[in-house]
Design a protein around this motif. Sequence first.
Motif, short mmCIF file in Angstrom:
data_model
loop_
_atom_site.label_atom_id
_atom_site.label_comp_id
_atom_site.label_asym_id
_atom_site.label_seq_id
_atom_site.Cartn_x
_atom_site.Cartn_y
_atom_site.Cartn_z
N GLY A 55 94.46 70.77 83.75
CA GLY A 55 93.37 71.72 83.90
C GLY A 55 93.84 73.09 84.34
O GLY A 55 93.37 74.12 83.84
N THR A 56 94.80 73.12 85.26
CA THR A 56 95.36 74.40 85.72
C THR A 56 96.15 75.08 84.61
O THR A 56 96.04 76.30 84.41
CB THR A 56 96.26 74.16 86.94
N TRP A 76 87.45 75.26 77.83
CA TRP A 76 88.02 76.46 78.44
C TRP A 76 87.72 77.70 77.58
O TRP A 76 87.36 78.75 78.10
CB TRP A 76 89.53 76.30 78.64
N GLN A 77 87.90 77.57 76.29
CA GLN A 77 87.62 78.71 75.40
C GLN A 77 86.17 79.15 75.54
O GLN A 77 85.87 80.36 75.62
CB GLN A 77 87.94 78.31 73.96
N ASP A 95 84.52 71.19 81.66
CA ASP A 95 85.44 70.08 81.91
C ASP A 95 86.83 70.67 81.76
O ASP A 95 87.24 71.06 80.66
CB ASP A 95 85.21 68.96 80.89
N VAL A 96 87.57 70.78 82.85
CA VAL A 96 88.83 71.52 82.83
C VAL A 96 89.90 70.86 81.97
O VAL A 96 90.94 71.47 81.69
CB VAL A 96 89.37 71.75 84.25
N ASP A 117 81.77 73.90 86.49
CA ASP A 117 81.89 72.55 87.03
C ASP A 117 81.31 71.60 86.00
O ASP A 117 80.65 72.02 85.04
CB ASP A 117 81.12 72.43 88.36
N VAL A 118 81.51 70.30 86.21
CA VAL A 118 80.82 69.29 85.39
C VAL A 118 79.51 68.89 86.07
O VAL A 118 78.67 68.23 85.45
CB VAL A 118 81.70 68.05 85.16
N ALA A 119 79.35 69.27 87.34
CA ALA A 119 78.12 68.98 88.09
C ALA A 119 77.12 70.11 87.81
O ALA A 119 77.05 71.10 88.53
CB ALA A 119 78.41 68.87 89.58
#
Length: 261
Positions: free
Chosen positions: A114-115, A67-68, A60-61, A37-39
Amino acid sequence: MSRLAGKTALITGAARGQGAAAARRVVDEGGRVMITDVAEAEGKELAASLGEAAAFTRLDVTSEQGWQEAVLATVEHFGGLDVLVNNAGMLMFRELEHTTLGEYEQIVSINQVGTFLGMRSVIGPMERSGGGSIVNLSSVEGLAGMPQVAAYTASKFAIRGMTKVAALELGSKGIRVNSVHPGLIDTGMIGDAMGSAEVDLAPAGNLVALGRIGEPAEIAALVAFLASDDSSYCTGSEFVADGGSTAAHSLNRPRYGVRSG
C-alpha cells in the motif's frame, strides 16, 4: 496556525485513529485533506465534521486502480496534491511458527505494498505542482524487532527502506520523503489486533522513559511538521516519537520465551 495553507493532503486509513488525528491537524493548520479509507461511513462522517476543507473517497490501498482513482479524485476536487500520508496499516499478533502465509501476505499487502503504490501514484501530480512531501508511517518495529509481530515488523522495516530510496530518487523533482516511527500510541489498533478486546495499555506505558503511552495528536503534530515547509531540508530521514522506548538497553527488558526448568 496556518503553515499548511494552500496545501492539499491525501491521508490513507484516515477514518479513525491516527489517520483521523492527522486529518484534523491538517485542517487546523489551514490545509485541505482527502480522507481515504475502506470504512466509508466513518470517513464520510469525519469529512463532514471538518467542513469544506475535507472530502472523502474510498480507497483500498492494495488496489492499483483504487490509488489512481483516489489521486484523480483529490486533484479534481481540490485542484492539486501536495502531501501524501501513508498511514493505513494492519497489526496482528502471532508467533512466527504459527503465522500462515496468507496472514503474512495480508499484512505485507496493506502496510508495505500500500505504501509503495501510494508513493508511486503521487509522483506525477506532485511534480506538476512543483514538489511535495510524502510521509510514511512506519513504527518503532521498523527500527527493532518485537516478539509475535514478524509480518508487521517486516512491513515496517520495508517502509523505512523504501522511504530512503524514494527520497534519493525524488529529491530532484522537489519531493521530500520521510518516515515516522511511533511507539505505543492510544489508537485502538492493538485492541483490534486482539479481537476488539479492551486492552489496558498503562502498564506498557510505564516501561518507557516518559511513563505513558502516546496520543494520536502527538504523532499528528509530527506529521504536520513534515508536511509543511518547516521541514524543507528534511528527506530520507527517520523521525521517532516513542516516549523513549528505543532508548532502552535490551537488558532493561524481560526475556521472551525463557526456558523453564
